[in-house]
Structures are given as structure tokens and as C-alpha cells.
Design a protein around this motif. Structure first.
Motif, PDB file in Angstrom:
ATOM      1  N   PRO A 118       6.806  -8.391   7.873  1.00 32.61           N
ATOM      2  CA  PRO A 118       7.558  -9.183   6.896  1.00 32.61           C
ATOM      3  C   PRO A 118       7.503 -10.682   7.191  1.00 32.61           C
ATOM      4  CG  PRO A 118       8.857  -7.320   7.683  1.00 32.61           C
ATOM      5  CD  PRO A 118       7.659  -7.408   8.564  1.00 32.61           C
ATOM      6  N   THR A 119       7.400 -11.451   6.131  1.00 33.19           N
ATOM      7  CA  THR A 119       7.444 -12.914   6.255  1.00 33.19           C
ATOM      8  C   THR A 119       8.769 -13.447   5.716  1.00 33.19           C
ATOM      9  OG1 THR A 119       6.341 -13.080   4.114  1.00 33.19           O
ATOM     10  CG2 THR A 119       4.942 -13.174   6.085  1.00 33.19           C
ATOM     11  N   GLU A 120       9.680 -12.542   5.437  1.00 34.00           N
ATOM     12  CA  GLU A 120      11.007 -12.885   4.919  1.00 34.00           C
ATOM     13  C   GLU A 120      11.964 -11.787   5.358  1.00 34.00           C
ATOM     14  OE1 GLU A 120      10.955 -12.591   0.583  1.00 34.00           O
ATOM     15  OE2 GLU A 120       9.199 -11.294   0.747  1.00 34.00           O
ATOM     16  N   LYS A 121      13.199 -11.841   4.879  1.00 32.04           N
ATOM     17  CA  LYS A 121      14.163 -10.791   5.226  1.00 32.04           C
ATOM     18  C   LYS A 121      13.540  -9.433   4.870  1.00 32.04           C
ATOM     19  CE  LYS A 121      19.128  -9.822   4.883  1.00 32.04           C
ATOM     20  NZ  LYS A 121      19.237  -8.615   4.068  1.00 32.04           N
ATOM     21  N   PRO A 122      13.514  -8.487   5.837  1.00 33.40           N
ATOM     22  CA  PRO A 122      12.691  -7.281   5.664  1.00 33.40           C
ATOM     23  C   PRO A 122      13.018  -6.418   4.451  1.00 33.40           C
ATOM     24  CG  PRO A 122      14.096  -7.120   7.618  1.00 33.40           C
ATOM     25  CD  PRO A 122      14.156  -8.528   7.167  1.00 33.40           C
ATOM     26  N   ASP A 123      14.291  -6.332   4.059  1.00 34.55           N
ATOM     27  CA  ASP A 123      14.593  -5.512   2.888  1.00 34.55           C
ATOM     28  C   ASP A 123      14.105  -6.161   1.592  1.00 34.55           C
ATOM     29  OD1 ASP A 123      16.531  -7.435   3.427  1.00 34.55           O
ATOM     30  OD2 ASP A 123      18.152  -6.324   2.495  1.00 34.55           O
ATOM     31  N   LEU A 124      14.074  -7.481   1.549  1.00 32.55           N
ATOM     32  CA  LEU A 124      13.483  -8.191   0.412  1.00 32.55           C
ATOM     33  C   LEU A 124      11.989  -7.902   0.333  1.00 32.55           C
ATOM     34  CD1 LEU A 124      15.163 -11.719   0.559  1.00 32.55           C
ATOM     35  CD2 LEU A 124      15.320 -10.110  -1.344  1.00 32.55           C
ATOM     36  N   PHE A 125      11.365  -7.952   1.483  1.00 32.03           N
ATOM     37  CA  PHE A 125       9.929  -7.700   1.605  1.00 32.03           C
ATOM     38  C   PHE A 125       9.580  -6.284   1.134  1.00 32.03           C
ATOM     39  CE2 PHE A 125       6.690  -5.879   4.532  1.00 32.03           C
ATOM     40  CZ  PHE A 125       5.596  -6.658   4.190  1.00 32.03           C
ATOM     41  N   VAL A 126      10.338  -5.303   1.615  1.00 33.15           N
ATOM     42  CA  VAL A 126      10.100  -3.909   1.221  1.00 33.15           C
ATOM     43  C   VAL A 126      10.370  -3.720  -0.266  1.00 33.15           C
ATOM     44  CG1 VAL A 126      10.925  -1.527   1.520  1.00 33.15           C
ATOM     45  CG2 VAL A 126      10.534  -2.969   3.527  1.00 33.15           C
ATOM     46  N   GLY A 127      11.407  -4.353  -0.776  1.00 35.49           N
ATOM     47  CA  GLY A 127      11.764  -4.223  -2.180  1.00 35.49           C
ATOM     48  C   GLY A 127      10.668  -4.684  -3.113  1.00 35.49           C
ATOM     49  N   LYS A 128       9.985  -5.767  -2.751  1.00 34.50           N
ATOM     50  CA  LYS A 128       8.887  -6.271  -3.578  1.00 34.50           C
ATOM     51  C   LYS A 128       7.714  -5.278  -3.580  1.00 34.50           C
ATOM     52  CE  LYS A 128      10.083 -11.128  -2.816  1.00 34.50           C
ATOM     53  NZ  LYS A 128       9.713 -12.404  -2.149  1.00 34.50           N
ATOM     54  N   ILE A 129       7.405  -4.741  -2.409  1.00 38.43           N
ATOM     55  CA  ILE A 129       6.320  -3.750  -2.324  1.00 38.43           C
ATOM     56  C   ILE A 129       6.650  -2.535  -3.181  1.00 38.43           C
ATOM     57  CG2 ILE A 129       5.108  -2.154  -0.781  1.00 38.43           C
ATOM     58  CD1 ILE A 129       5.404  -4.220   1.445  1.00 38.43           C
ATOM     59  N   TYR A 130       7.895  -2.063  -3.090  1.00 40.08           N
ATOM     60  CA  TYR A 130       8.293  -0.884  -3.858  1.00 40.08           C
ATOM     61  C   TYR A 130       8.172  -1.127  -5.363  1.00 40.08           C
ATOM     62  CZ  TYR A 130      11.278   2.558  -6.127  1.00 40.08           C
ATOM     63  OH  TYR A 130      11.761   3.529  -6.966  1.00 40.08           O
ATOM     64  N   THR A 131       8.693  -2.244  -5.828  1.00 42.22           N
ATOM     65  CA  THR A 131       8.702  -2.534  -7.268  1.00 42.22           C
ATOM     66  C   THR A 131       7.288  -2.642  -7.823  1.00 42.22           C
ATOM     67  OG1 THR A 131      10.809  -3.710  -7.039  1.00 42.22           O
ATOM     68  CG2 THR A 131       9.536  -4.137  -9.027  1.00 42.22           C
ATOM     69  N   VAL A 132       6.417  -3.385  -7.126  1.00 45.30           N
ATOM     70  CA  VAL A 132       5.050  -3.587  -7.612  1.00 45.30           C
ATOM     71  C   VAL A 132       4.248  -2.284  -7.533  1.00 45.30           C
ATOM     72  CG1 VAL A 132       2.892  -4.832  -7.234  1.00 45.30           C
ATOM     73  CG2 VAL A 132       5.074  -6.050  -7.053  1.00 45.30           C
ATOM     74  N   THR A 133       4.374  -1.559  -6.421  1.00 41.97           N
ATOM     75  CA  THR A 133       3.651  -0.282  -6.275  1.00 41.97           C
ATOM     76  C   THR A 133       4.067   0.695  -7.359  1.00 41.97           C
ATOM     77  OG1 THR A 133       3.529  -0.594  -3.875  1.00 41.97           O
ATOM     78  CG2 THR A 133       3.136   1.629  -4.707  1.00 41.97           C
ATOM     79  N   CYS A 134       5.347   0.819  -7.561  1.00 40.96           N
ATOM     80  CA  CYS A 134       5.874   1.733  -8.570  1.00 40.96           C
ATOM     81  C   CYS A 134       5.304   1.399  -9.950  1.00 40.96           C
ATOM     82  CB  CYS A 134       7.400   1.639  -8.590  1.00 40.96           C
ATOM     83  SG  CYS A 134       8.197   2.908  -9.580  1.00 40.96           S
ATOM     84  N   CYS A 135       5.240   0.117 -10.265  1.00 38.39           N
ATOM     85  CA  CYS A 135       4.733  -0.324 -11.572  1.00 38.39           C
ATOM     86  C   CYS A 135       3.254   0.039 -11.751  1.00 38.39           C
ATOM     87  CB  CYS A 135       4.938  -1.832 -11.707  1.00 38.39           C
ATOM     88  SG  CYS A 135       4.274  -2.527 -13.233  1.00 38.39           S
ATOM     89  N   ILE A 136       2.455  -0.282 -10.768  1.00 42.27           N
ATOM     90  CA  ILE A 136       1.009  -0.024 -10.863  1.00 42.27           C
ATOM     91  C   ILE A 136       0.728   1.474 -10.954  1.00 42.27           C
ATOM     92  CG2 ILE A 136      -1.191  -0.210  -9.617  1.00 42.27           C
ATOM     93  CD1 ILE A 136      -0.113  -2.879  -8.459  1.00 42.27           C
ATOM     94  N   VAL A 137       1.429   2.265 -10.145  1.00 46.22           N
ATOM     95  CA  VAL A 137       1.222   3.715 -10.148  1.00 46.22           C
ATOM     96  C   VAL A 137       1.651   4.320 -11.482  1.00 46.22           C
ATOM     97  CG1 VAL A 137       1.997   5.889  -9.109  1.00 46.22           C
ATOM     98  CG2 VAL A 137       1.358   3.961  -7.639  1.00 46.22           C
ATOM     99  N   GLU A 138       2.747   3.846 -12.039  1.00 42.65           N
ATOM    100  CA  GLU A 138       3.221   4.379 -13.319  1.00 42.65           C
ATOM    101  C   GLU A 138       2.246   4.050 -14.451  1.00 42.65           C
ATOM    102  OE1 GLU A 138       6.062   6.314 -14.612  1.00 42.65           O
ATOM    103  OE2 GLU A 138       5.509   6.906 -12.581  1.00 42.65           O
ATOM    104  N   ILE A 139       1.711   2.840 -14.447  1.00 43.47           N
ATOM    105  CA  ILE A 139       0.740   2.475 -15.485  1.00 43.47           C
ATOM    106  C   ILE A 139      -0.495   3.363 -15.382  1.00 43.47           C
ATOM    107  CG2 ILE A 139      -0.873   0.658 -16.207  1.00 43.47           C
ATOM    108  CD1 ILE A 139       1.337  -1.375 -15.603  1.00 43.47           C
ATOM    109  N   ASN A 140      -0.946   3.584 -14.162  1.00 40.22           N
ATOM    110  CA  ASN A 140      -2.104   4.456 -13.943  1.00 40.22           C
ATOM    111  C   ASN A 140      -1.826   5.869 -14.454  1.00 40.22           C
ATOM    112  OD1 ASN A 140      -3.608   6.525 -12.115  1.00 40.22           O
ATOM    113  ND2 ASN A 140      -4.757   4.641 -11.813  1.00 40.22           N
ATOM    114  N   ARG A 141      -0.650   6.392 -14.130  1.00 39.60           N
ATOM    115  CA  ARG A 141      -0.292   7.754 -14.546  1.00 39.60           C
ATOM    116  C   ARG A 141      -0.184   7.861 -16.063  1.00 39.60           C
ATOM    117  NH1 ARG A 141       3.988  10.532 -16.208  1.00 39.60           N
ATOM    118  NH2 ARG A 141       5.359   8.703 -16.132  1.00 39.60           N
ATOM    119  N   LEU A 142       0.461   6.880 -16.682  1.00 40.94           N
ATOM    120  CA  LEU A 142       0.682   6.924 -18.129  1.00 40.94           C
ATOM    121  C   LEU A 142      -0.618   6.762 -18.914  1.00 40.94           C
ATOM    122  CD1 LEU A 142       4.013   4.893 -18.259  1.00 40.94           C
ATOM    123  CD2 LEU A 142       3.728   7.285 -18.949  1.00 40.94           C
TER     124      LEU A 142
END
Length: 656
Positions: free
Chosen positions: A195-219
Motif C-alpha cells: 500500500p502507498t496509502e492507508k491500507p483499507d483505502l488501498f484495498v477498497g480501490k482494488i476491490y471496486t475496480v476488480t469487481c467492475c471489470i469482472v462484472e462487465i466481462n461476465r455480462l
């Protein structure tokens, strides 16, 4: 004379007086009801009132007012220390008036003697209680919508501990399931960066972006398949329309996320596109983790720990701690979930249909005759609960059954602080415990439900990355408090202003999340949260600081024995009654789990003290004796305000 609960001592005298009068006046009657006394609505009507005359009148066939007069006549006030007068009122009420000089002495000297422990009445039946609270999934920062949970949980634990119970606070780490696998999948694709910032912020960004890309692929794949089947006339257009709508929404979300996190979005898009089926990769990771496969365990635990580290930093800011951090996955790997499932399968409440195991909660509630006990209408059907999917993975509530059994092996009672949107799942969990023959445990299981926190004009959405973090709210509260302190106390040093702003801002947020009844939504507005004029932590803190200031300015020592009989003003008597009632309030709040009652009490006491302060001189009272009495009253108010704020984790400052 001193007593840990002054008002209760007065109540006991009134009950004894009434019981003796009943025996004297109606010796032939055997009473089948208890003597109940209620607080009178107005000071002029006394301090306690009984409606027992109405019950007796029915038995005797006479007017209730006649019964009341007869009972009042039979009471011998000379035998009691705190009863000043007893009278009949209305159609048959019996009103008791306290002897204020003696009661004032009892109350104020008891507070002085007990000091920081005043009001915290110990239970006669202490038990071991686990309070599980917060338990936010380790996917993104704790946001303001979730922040009510740790504050309520921490306050409940504090109340119950001071009540004399053996309290243990637990955080349940929900690390099993698709969501944890999504964030771990994205984290791995990025090469497990630090992490280059507060770790939960860092993880949250990864989760949101990953979830979005995977959902678009699935849909996109689902839409292509639906288009083919529509062309082959094997399905209707409805499914295609639904998929198109969902896909459009996610594409809209992706545009927002790409603008907010361009580098992260591009990196994940490139790396996820390397997989032919990201959805299956995530499902595979989820299965491997639940099976305890070492590389999956290492990956998901690593990213979960990062997020939890951020949670701990946030909780430290609001002084919330836990005695135990319990990993959901540990209950899967240890076989406890399998054991609970096996036992449930032997009952008549489980069914296996369409390759899934389901718990028939309604059947369990009906056959075990639990609906009346749980306050459920007989004709209300409780939905079944899926316990295990076709692929062999379990669901959250299945795992929670094993966790609940584990908790009851360590405690007599369990309180789960969980949002009211989980009420059905918590009911199904309780019914599963009954079905497993854990009846005593289920009886001692409490779902403390609470409503959400709303910010006017702002709609939170985790999948869009739209949320106001708890840290952001705390930062803004501290900054707003600083601006207010600068206006009110310009002569303070910069360090003093910053220190005051810190405890005022944090206290304001804690109080705001407690003082609303849990069943109601918290409408979080700064005008309410940082209101220095009424019903807020800053208001109560400022009142406490004002009491401290008065006491500092009173350089002359008070008289050896304050003249309590001089405290005759109505507001003075109301304050004494309010102080004497603090133990009663504490008992009720702890026994019935009502944390909002504490904030209500603090606000009322602060209101009454400010009315007193604005209306009557304290240090410069008409006589030294009266000044001494009012200073003693002020000191007692300061102690009780401090004790009240302590219950909800708010600093009681000496300067503001």
C-alpha cells in the motif's frame, strides 16, 4: 447518610409505607398484584405516584378516591426519613413527596463519596457476555453508513461491564465468500503491491475496480449467449433487456472509476483480460480457500490483513478495541461448520433439492412452537435458508451457526450488533440453534438491530466506490470543531485549540451515532452533530467545562456542612432529582440495552444545569451558606455529567 441509589431508597420507603397502610386498612384482603410506583409528571404533584387504589376499588366495590383517602390516612410519615408528605389526588392517585433537605443531603453526599463510580449499580447476577460488533467485511474502508455499529457495540460493552458482567468484545472477520476472492484476485493480478496509502483505502480501490471489470466481462458473455438464444427463438427478449440494462450500468460505473483511478484501472483491465474466464478464476479461488488450500489461504489472508490493519487505525481514533478477532475461515477449516451441517442433516428441518441443502426455518418454528415465543404471527411464513450451494461451498449464515455455538462455549449470553437489514438471517440463525437442541443458548442470543446512517443528498454505493469513509467524517468533525473553538476561545494557544478540537470532534461523532434510538435512521448533518447549543456532545462537554470553571473560580472553601435546606428553587430540586435518578437510568439502559437513553439523560441534565446557571448566582449567591450549597450541587452535576459521557466514550473536558 449515603446510598448508591438515592432515588431507589426513597422508592423503597414509599413502597414500605404503602404496604403497611394496606395491611392496616384492609387486613382481610390478599393482594394478587405488586405495588408499583411511577414518577410523577410534575414536581408539584410529588415525586412518586401509585394507582393501587383503582385496583382495590374494583375488589371493594367503592370509589377509588375513597380508597386513596383511607390509605393516605393510614400512612405514618414519622416512621420514614425521606417522606415529607403523602396526599390523594385526582380520582384516586396517591402522591408521595420527598423531604428535599434530607434527600438533597443524601444525593449530593452520595455522589461526592462515590465520585467516578456513582450510578454504576452492579447486578446481583453477573454473567459472561460476548458482544460481537462492527465485523465489517475486509473489502474497503469502514464508511459512515457502517460506523454506527462499532460505536453502539463499544457503548453496550462499556455499560454491561460497569453493570458487573464479564464482557468480551469480538470482531468476526468475514473472509470466506466471493467478495473476499474478488479483492484477492485483483490484488494477485497486480503482483501483491504494498500500500502507498492507508491500507483499507488501498484495498477498497482494488476491490471496486476488480469487481467492475469482472462484472462487465461476465455480462458481456451472458449478453452474447442471450442474443444467440433469442436468435434461435429459444428464449424471450426479457432476459436480454435485463442483461443490457445491467451492462450499461456497469459501463457507466467503469467510466467513473477510470476517471478516479486511471492507472489502477488500466493495470487491472490489462491483467484481468489475460484470463479467458475471470469469473471462474474467482469461483475457483473461493472454493480453494474454503477447502483450506495453502496458496489460496496465504493470498486471501494477506489482503484481508491489510484491510484489517486500516480498520484498527480507524478504531484507535475513536477508542474502540476488541478482545478477540475471529476468522470465519477458521470455523470452516477446523470442521466446526461441517459438524454443524451434519447435525442439522439429522433433523427433520433440512431438505436437499436442486443440489442444494436448505433449512426449513418455518417448519422448525412451527413444530418447536417457537412463533409465539419469538413474537411471530402463526400465519407468517419464515423463508427457508440455503445452507450449502451445489458446488459444496457454504453460505454466511451456515458458518455463523458454527460460530454461534463456539461463542456459547465461552459465554452465557451473546449479543450480535448487526444492522436490521439482517433481521431475517439472524432469526434463521436463532431457529437453527433451536433445531440443533441449543435451546438455552438460543434463548440467550440477542440480535441488537440498528438502522442505517444517512447523509442528506448523498447516495452511497460500494460498487461505484461512492462512500464517505469513517475517517473522512472524523477528519471533518475535528476541523469543524477547530473552527468553532477558534471563534469561541480565541485566546487559547494553537496547541490547546487543536487538542480541544480533537476530543470535541471525535466526541461529537460518537454522540451523534448513539443518541438516536437504534430503530430509527441517523440523519447525519453537521448542524446537529456539532451544535454547541443543544443535544450534542459539544453541548454536554461545554456544560461540563462550565461547571469546572465555576468550581475553579470558587477560591473560598465550602462550608463544612452545606446548608442543603437552602436549595429550595424549583430548578435546584429538579436537578437533585435528576442526579438521584442517574442510577435508575443506568440500570434500565444496561438491562434493556438502550444506549440512546444515556445520551438523552446527558442532554436533559445539561439543559437543567444551564437553566440553573443562567437563572441563579452560584459563587455570588445571597449568602455564603447558599453559595456553599450551590457549589456542592455544581460539583455533583460535574461528576454525573462526567460519568454519563464516560459511558458513551466521550471526553469530559475541564476547559473548552
Amino acid at each position: 447518610m449515603m446510598h448508591e441509589n438515592p432515588f431507589d431508597l426513597f422508592r423503597q420507603e414509599c413502597c414500605t409505607a404503602l404496604a403497611q397502610a394496606l395491611t392496616k386498612s384492609f387486613p382481610e384482603l390478599s393482594l394478587s398484584f405488586a405495588i408499583n410506583l411511577n414518577k410523577a409528571p410534575l414536581l408539584e404533584l410529588g415525586q412518586l405516584a401509585s394507582s393501587i387504589s383503582f385496583e382495590l376499588a374494583k375488589k371493594l366495590g367503592v370509589k377509588s378516591s375513597v380508597v386513596a383517602e383511607q390509605l393516605v390516612e393510614a400512612i405514618d410519615k414519622s416512621r420514614f426519613n425521606l417522606i415529607e408528605k403523602v396526599s390523594s389526588a385526582g380520582a384516586g392517585y396517591i402522591n408521595f413527596y420527598v423531604n428535599f433537605p434530607r434527600f438533597s443531603q443524601l444525593t449530593l453526599e452520595s455522589i461526592k463519596d462515590k465520585n467516578k463510580s456513582y450510578g454504576y449499580i452492579k447486578t446481583e447476577n453477573p454473567v459472561k457476555i460476548i458482544v460481537e460488533h462492527t465485523s465489517v467485511n475486509p473489502l474497503h474502508p469502514i464508511h459512515i453508513g457502517q460506523a454506527r455499529n462499532p460505536i453502539i457495540g463499544d457503548t453496550l460493552a462499556c455499560m454491561l461491564k460497569l453493570r458487573g458482567h464479564d464482557i468480551s468484545t469480538h470482531y468476526y472477520i468475514d473472509d470466506v465468500g466471493r467478495q473476499s476472492s474478488v479483492v484477492a484476485y485483483g490484488y494477485q493480478k497486480l503482483g501483491k503491491p504494498r500500500p502507498t496509502e492507508k491500507p483499507d483505502l488501498f484495498v477498497g480501490k482494488i476491490y471496486t475496480v476488480t469487481c467492475c471489470i469482472v462484472e462487465i466481462n461476465r455480462l458481456k458473455k451472458a449478453k452474447d449467449n442471450a442474443t444467440s438464444t433469442v436468435a434461435a427463438q429459444t428464449t424471450t427478449d426479457d432476459n436480454l433487456v435485463k442483461l443490457s440494462k445491467e451492462l450499461d450500468e456497469w459501463i457507466s460505473i467503469s467510466a467513473e472509476l477510470k476517471e478516479k483511478h486511471p492507472t489502477l484501472f488500466e493495470d487491472l483491465l490489462v491483467r484481468i483480460s489475460e484470463d479467458e474466464n475471470p469469473e471462474e478464476e474467482i469461483n475457483n479461488l473461493n472454493r480453494r480457500y474454503e477447502d483450506g488450500e495453502p496458496t489460496a489461504k496465504q493470498l486471501i489472508r494477506e489482503v484481508s490483513d491489510l484491510c484489517l490493519d486500516g480498520f484498527r487505525q480507524t478504531q484507535t481514533r475513536v477508542s474502540v478495541t476488541y478482545d478477540s478477532w475471529d476468522w470465519e475461515s477458521d470455523f470452516v477449516w477446523s470442521g466446526q461448520v461441517t459438524e454443524a451441517m451434519a447435525k442439522l442433516k439429522t433433523s427433520s428441518f433440512l431438505s436437499f433439492e436442486n443440489n442444494v441443502w436448505a433449512f426449513n426455518a418455518d417448519k422448525a418454528a412451527s413444530l418447536l412452537r417457537l412463533k409465539p415465543k419469538l413474537g411471530i404471527k402463526e400465519n407468517h411464513e419464515i423463508p427457508s435458508l440455503t445452507l450449502m450451494r451445489a458446488d459444496g461451498t457454504t453460505l454466511y449464515t451456515t458458518r455463523d451457526v458454527a460460530y454461534s455455538i463456539w461463542k456459547f462455549q465461552r459465554a452465557d449470553k451473546v449479543i450480535n450488533v448487526i444492522g436490521m437489514e439482517q433481521s431475517l438471517a439472524q432469526l434463521q440463525l436463532k431457529l437453527a440453534l433451536y433445531a440443533l437442541d441449543y435451546g438455552r443458548e438460543a434463548d440467550n442470543f440477542t440480535h441488537f438491530a440498528y438502522n442505517l446512517v444517512a447523509l442528506p443528498g448523498y447516495k452511497m454505493s460500494s460498487r461505484r466506490g461512492h462512500y464517505i469513509t469513517f475517517d473522512q467524517v472524523l477528519d471533518e468533525a475535528i476541523e469543524r470543531a477547530y473552527q468553532e473553538v477558534c471563534k469561541r476561545s480565541p485566546l487559547f494557544s494553537e496547541d490547546e485549540k487543536r487538542a480541544i478540537a480533537q476530543f470535541v470532534g471525535i466526541g461529537a461523532v460518537r454522540y451523534a451515532l448513539i443518541d438516536v434510538d437504534p430503530s430509527k435512521q441517523v440523519l447525519f448533518t453537521w448542524d446537529r452533530v456539532l451544535n454547541f447549543e443543544t443535544n450534542s456532545a459539544p453541548y454536554v462537554q461545554y456544560t461540563h467545562a462550565r461547571a469546572c470553571s465555576i468550581l475553579r473560580k470558587a477560591t473560598d472553601p465550602p462550608q463544612t456542612v452545606p446548608a442543603y435546606h437552602l436549595l429550595t428553587e424549583k430548578i435546584e430540586q429538579e436537578l437533585i432529582l435528576q442526579l438521584a435518578s442517574f442510577p435508575d437510568m443506568f440500570i434500565e439502559a444496561a438491562e434493556y440495552l438502550k444506549p440512546s437513553a444515556i445520551a438523552d439523560y446527558a442532554n436533559v441534565l445539561a439543559d437543567k444545569f444551564n437553566t440553573f446557571y443562567n437563572a441563579l448566582p452560584v459563587i455570588k449567591a445571597e449568602t455564603p451558606e447558599l453559595s456553599s450549597a450551590r457549589l456542592t450541587l455544581t460539583k455533583a452535576i460535574r461528576i454525573v455529567l462526567s460519568n454519563t459521557l464516560s459511558l458513551i466514550g466521550v471526553v469530559a473536558p475541564e476547559h473548552m
